[in-house]
Design an enzyme around this catalytic site. Structure first.
Site, short mmCIF file in Angstrom:
data_model
loop_
_atom_site.label_atom_id
_atom_site.label_comp_id
_atom_site.label_asym_id
_atom_site.label_seq_id
_atom_site.Cartn_x
_atom_site.Cartn_y
_atom_site.Cartn_z
N CYS A 1 -5.65 -2.68 2.95
CA CYS A 1 -5.24 -2.65 4.35
C CYS A 1 -6.42 -2.83 5.32
O CYS A 1 -6.88 -3.95 5.51
CB CYS A 1 -4.45 -1.38 4.63
SG CYS A 1 -3.41 -1.50 6.12
N LYS B 1 -10.50 2.76 -1.18
CA LYS B 1 -10.56 2.09 0.13
C LYS B 1 -11.86 2.44 0.86
O LYS B 1 -12.19 3.61 1.05
CB LYS B 1 -9.34 2.49 0.96
CG LYS B 1 -9.16 1.77 2.28
CD LYS B 1 -7.81 2.18 2.87
CE LYS B 1 -7.50 1.49 4.17
NZ LYS B 1 -6.14 1.86 4.66
N GLU C 1 0.83 -1.20 0.00
CA GLU C 1 0.00 0.00 0.00
C GLU C 1 0.87 1.26 0.00
O GLU C 1 1.87 1.35 0.71
CB GLU C 1 -0.88 -0.01 1.25
CG GLU C 1 -1.82 1.18 1.40
CD GLU C 1 -2.55 1.18 2.74
OE1 GLU C 1 -3.57 1.88 2.84
OE2 GLU C 1 -2.10 0.48 3.67
#
Length: 292
Positions: A160, A123, A50
């Site tokens: 993540c 995200k 990431e």
């Protein structure tokens, strides 16, 4: 993709792990070199960590760091990996800090093996805590969970913090995913130096693999970034949650593993998890809790 002994097609997946910091160009060159190494080892899908263009900047709240963001269109790093993906014939999800007008996102551009950008995932779950001040920078994603039909198969990507949520993994599976990928930046917890989340971090994703009967890969960074230490442990597991390949806590490099999507699909069907789902009973999952 490679032929297995039975004549079925296998997919080789690589995760990259590196220490990142300093100049953007040096970091991009480092990841580019690792992509080349992974392709040289036969990988069809290569997963970088990431936000690999620099240090993990969201550990502090600073207005000037918004200047690191770039639009997806015309993004020099994405274009560079498009050329690389086409040259090597590999699929590469590229993590980047996205600017879209006055909005900012933690995003991934999915690059297919011909260099085409198939789309962008933003995200969905944004953490907020000591050392991980992402809500200061990132708007919650508005793309929904994405699955892309690449030359290496149908791939879902979470970013993540997304990896801790079983709903994210299941949503990507319902979208047809055959492989789940999680680019990551995770390590020490500044508020509690004795807290090591590396094992539960892996166990959460191994659970996604088992309950969805799907291979899972996660790529993390390593090294000390101004006192915040990233703990690596990037890995690839199979659809039973068995580790196929992994890297250590301080190790930089590439890990590669292979799986047979057709065999995995047969096993998934035989387990019956998707046959026996009861969406009619799951209404409370979309509420705040307590609703029936």
């Amino acid at each position: 993709m490679s032929e297995a002994g039975t004549g079925s097609v296998r997919v080789d997946v690589a995760v990259l792990q590196a220490a990142l910091g300093g100049e953007r160009e040096a970091n991009v060159r480092r990841i580019e070199a690792l992509v080349r190494e992974a392709a040289g080892r036969g990988a069809h899908v290569v997963l970088p960590p990431e936000l690999f263009e620099g240090q993990y900047f969201p550990k502090v709240e600073r207005e000037d760091l918004f200047e690191l963001a770039r639009p997806a269109a015309g993004n020099a790093t994405i274009a560079r990996f498009q050329r690389l993906a086409a040259e090597l014939g590999v699929v590469v999800p590229v993590s980047f800090f996205e600017k879209d007008g006055h909005h900012y996102y933690n995003s991934v551009a999915m690059i297919d093996a011909d260099g085409a950008v198939l789309g962008v995932y933003r995200k969905s779950h944004i953490p907020d805590g000591p050392g991980y001040e992402e809500k200061f920078y990132f708007r919650p994603g508005d793309t929904g969970f994405r699955v892309w039909n690449t030359r290496a198969g149908a791939i879902g990507v979470g970013i993540c913090w997304d990896q801790w949520f079983p709903e994210c993994a299941r949503a990507m599976m319902l979208g047809g995913a055959e492989l789940l990928l999680y680019p990551t930046a995770i390590g020490s917890e500044p508020h509690d130096p004795d807290l090591d989340t590396s094992r539960p971090w892996r166990r959460a994703m191994l659970g996604h693999a088992v309950s969805n009967v799907v291979p899972v890969a996660a790529a993390n960074r390593v090294g000390d970034e101004d006192g915040q230490r990233f703990y690596g442990h990037s890995f690839i597991c199979d659809h039973r949650g068995e580790m196929l390949a992994e890297l250590g806590a301080d190790e930089e490099g590439v890990a590669v593993a292979s799986f047979d999507p057709a065999a995995v699909a047969r096993t998934r069907a035989a387990y019956g998890f998707f046959r026996d789902r009861r969406p009619d009973l799951y209404g409370s999952l979309v509420g705040r809790g307590g609703e029936s």
